[in-house]
Scaffold this active site. Structure first.
Site, short mmCIF file in Angstrom:
data_model
loop_
_atom_site.label_atom_id
_atom_site.label_comp_id
_atom_site.label_asym_id
_atom_site.label_seq_id
_atom_site.Cartn_x
_atom_site.Cartn_y
_atom_site.Cartn_z
N LYS A 56 56.28 109.66 59.81
CA LYS A 56 56.98 109.07 58.67
C LYS A 56 58.35 108.60 59.14
O LYS A 56 59.11 109.38 59.71
CB LYS A 56 57.12 110.09 57.53
CG LYS A 56 57.64 109.44 56.25
CD LYS A 56 57.75 110.44 55.11
CE LYS A 56 59.01 111.27 55.17
NZ LYS A 56 60.28 110.50 55.14
N THR A 57 58.62 107.33 58.88
CA THR A 57 59.87 106.74 59.37
C THR A 57 60.79 106.33 58.22
O THR A 57 60.34 106.09 57.09
CB THR A 57 59.55 105.47 60.20
OG1 THR A 57 58.84 104.53 59.38
CG2 THR A 57 58.71 105.79 61.41
N HIS A 58 62.09 106.27 58.55
CA HIS A 58 63.08 105.57 57.72
C HIS A 58 63.69 104.56 58.69
O HIS A 58 64.73 104.84 59.31
CB HIS A 58 64.15 106.52 57.19
CG HIS A 58 63.74 107.34 56.01
ND1 HIS A 58 63.34 106.77 54.82
CD2 HIS A 58 63.66 108.68 55.83
CE1 HIS A 58 63.04 107.73 53.96
NE2 HIS A 58 63.22 108.89 54.55
N ASP A 87 58.74 105.20 54.93
CA ASP A 87 59.13 105.81 53.65
C ASP A 87 60.21 104.94 52.98
O ASP A 87 61.33 105.37 52.78
CB ASP A 87 59.65 107.23 53.96
CG ASP A 87 59.93 108.06 52.73
OD1 ASP A 87 59.65 107.59 51.62
OD2 ASP A 87 60.44 109.18 52.91
N LYS A 89 60.31 103.68 49.97
CA LYS A 89 60.55 103.93 48.53
C LYS A 89 60.96 102.67 47.79
O LYS A 89 62.04 102.58 47.19
CB LYS A 89 61.60 105.02 48.33
CG LYS A 89 61.17 106.38 48.83
CD LYS A 89 62.13 107.47 48.39
CE LYS A 89 61.73 108.83 48.89
NZ LYS A 89 61.83 109.01 50.34
N PHE A 90 60.10 101.67 47.81
CA PHE A 90 60.37 100.43 47.07
C PHE A 90 60.58 100.79 45.60
O PHE A 90 59.94 101.72 45.08
CB PHE A 90 59.19 99.47 47.21
CG PHE A 90 58.98 98.97 48.61
CD1 PHE A 90 59.78 97.95 49.13
CD2 PHE A 90 58.00 99.52 49.43
CE1 PHE A 90 59.59 97.48 50.42
CE2 PHE A 90 57.82 99.05 50.72
CZ PHE A 90 58.62 98.04 51.21
N ASP A 92 61.73 97.98 43.07
CA ASP A 92 62.21 96.80 42.36
C ASP A 92 61.03 96.05 41.72
O ASP A 92 59.89 96.52 41.76
CB ASP A 92 62.98 95.91 43.34
CG ASP A 92 64.15 95.18 42.68
OD1 ASP A 92 63.98 94.70 41.53
OD2 ASP A 92 65.22 95.07 43.30
N THR A 96 60.42 90.87 44.23
CA THR A 96 61.42 91.31 45.21
C THR A 96 60.80 92.22 46.27
O THR A 96 61.04 92.04 47.47
CB THR A 96 62.58 92.06 44.48
OG1 THR A 96 63.14 91.17 43.52
CG2 THR A 96 63.65 92.51 45.45
N ARG A 226 63.43 118.18 59.54
CA ARG A 226 64.39 118.99 60.29
C ARG A 226 63.83 120.34 60.73
O ARG A 226 64.35 120.91 61.70
CB ARG A 226 65.68 119.14 59.46
CG ARG A 226 66.48 117.86 59.41
CD ARG A 226 67.51 117.88 58.30
NE ARG A 226 66.89 117.74 56.98
CZ ARG A 226 67.56 117.77 55.83
NH1 ARG A 226 68.86 117.95 55.84
NH2 ARG A 226 66.92 117.61 54.68
P1 BMP Z 1 63.35 117.24 55.89
O1 BMP Z 1 62.05 118.02 56.16
O2 BMP Z 1 64.21 117.09 57.09
O3 BMP Z 1 64.09 117.75 54.68
O4 BMP Z 1 62.90 115.73 55.55
C1 BMP Z 1 62.15 115.40 54.43
C2 BMP Z 1 61.76 113.95 54.46
O5 BMP Z 1 60.92 113.65 53.36
C3 BMP Z 1 62.93 112.97 54.40
O6 BMP Z 1 62.62 111.87 55.22
C4 BMP Z 1 62.96 112.53 52.95
O7 BMP Z 1 63.40 111.17 52.82
C5 BMP Z 1 61.50 112.63 52.54
N1 BMP Z 1 61.27 112.98 51.12
C6 BMP Z 1 61.71 114.19 50.59
O8 BMP Z 1 62.34 115.00 51.27
N2 BMP Z 1 61.43 114.47 49.27
C7 BMP Z 1 60.74 113.61 48.45
O9 BMP Z 1 60.50 113.93 47.32
C8 BMP Z 1 60.29 112.40 49.01
C9 BMP Z 1 60.54 112.11 50.35
O10 BMP Z 1 60.08 110.98 50.87
#
Ligand code: BMP
Length: 256
Positions: A56-58, A87, A89-90, A92, A96, A226
């Site tokens: 899963k990328t940002h 990820d 998260k569109f 709009d 768009t 993380r």
């Molecule tokens: P982490 O395990 O480091 O907290 O990361 C969670 C990931 O999941 C992040 O990339 C965040 O954008 C995404 N995310 C989330 O934590 N909760 C949601 O409800 C939806 C998500 O996409």
């Protein structure tokens, strides 16, 4: 049902591929790789690749993004066999999001197997994304619930999101949610906010264990960030640990 039984039921190619990978690699772990440099991004992807079904990328948090990164990412995808979920998260109107999905610097539709969207704007957002993604064989997840404290995506909002997904079964492959939302097995459930060592971060994130998510709540895929690549962690050891706990919870669920 097992992942392989589920795989045969999906009409959407991406959903099928995802569960085939899960079964083949015996992992229901998706890595949420929120690092900000290409070097870290590629190094961690290569190290953790064998243990994940999905990355899963940002993509917009990388400070040194370029087109070459996408080529390198695709090479790692071919090497390790995982799906790529941007990820984005569109959120709009349909017209768009169509451009945001296919144009701009990132051209997400060219490389992301899976994307996600908020249901907030109504069906038009799905229709817009579908115009781009369906001919390319992509899949969409709708955010039905969120892991963060105080999330407004609950109750009737979640219910309406499920109904929206059912109206677009050709393109919507499932949900971001904390639990399985429908009794039938037509949709994929992916759950973020998963961690074994801490219960929250300082910014509203809330963590649950893989066992809670997979066994108690019936989700399909754990999304861990993380918990795997956080500071001072041995990413390979952590990825293996989450893979094992996630897979054991699944085996316990199916009574193996
Ligand atoms: P982490 O395990 O480091 O907290 O990361 C969670 C990931 O999941 C992040 O990339 C965040 O954008 C995404 N995310 C989330 O934590 N909760 C949601 O409800 C939806 C998500 O996409």
């Amino acid at each position: 049902m097992t992942y392989s039984e589920r795989a045969t039921k999906f009409t959407n190619k991406v959903a099928r591929e995802l569960f085939e990978i899960v079964e083949r690699k015996k992992t229901n772990l998706a890595l949420a790789l929120d690092v900000t440099t290409k070097q870290e991004f590629l190094n961690i992807t290569d190290s953790v690749g064998p243990y994940i079904c999905c990355l899963k990328t940002h993509i917009d948090i990388l400070v040194d993004f370029d087109d070459e990164l996408i080529e390198q990412l695709k090479r790692l995808q071919a090497k390790h066999s995982f799906l790529i979920f941007e990820d984005r998260k569109f959120a709009d109107i349909g017209n768009t999001v169509k451009h945001q999905y296919s144009q701009g610097i990132y051209k997400i539709s060219e490389w992301a197997d899976i994307i996600d969207a908020h249901s907030l704007p109504g069906d038009g957002i799905v229709s817009g994304l579908k115009e781009v993604g369906l001919p390319l064989g992509r899949g969409l997840l709708l955010l039905a619930e969120m892991s963060s404290k105080g999330s407004l995506a609950t109750g009737s909002y979640t219910d309406a999101t499920v109904e929206m997904a059912q109206r677009h079964k050709d393109f919507v492959i499932g949900f971001i949610a904390g639990r399985k939302l429908l009794m039938n097995d037509d949709f994929v459930t992916m759950t973020p906010g998963v961690g074994l060592d801490v219960t929250k971060d300082g910014l509203g994130q809330q963590y649950r264990t893989p066992r809670d998510v997979i066994l108690e709540s019936g989700s399909d895929i754990i999304i861990v960030g993380r918990g795997i690549y956080g500071s001072g962690k041995d990413v390979i050891a952590e990825a293996r640990r989450y893979r094992d706990v996630g897979w054991n919870a699944y085996e316990e669920r199916i009574g193996k």
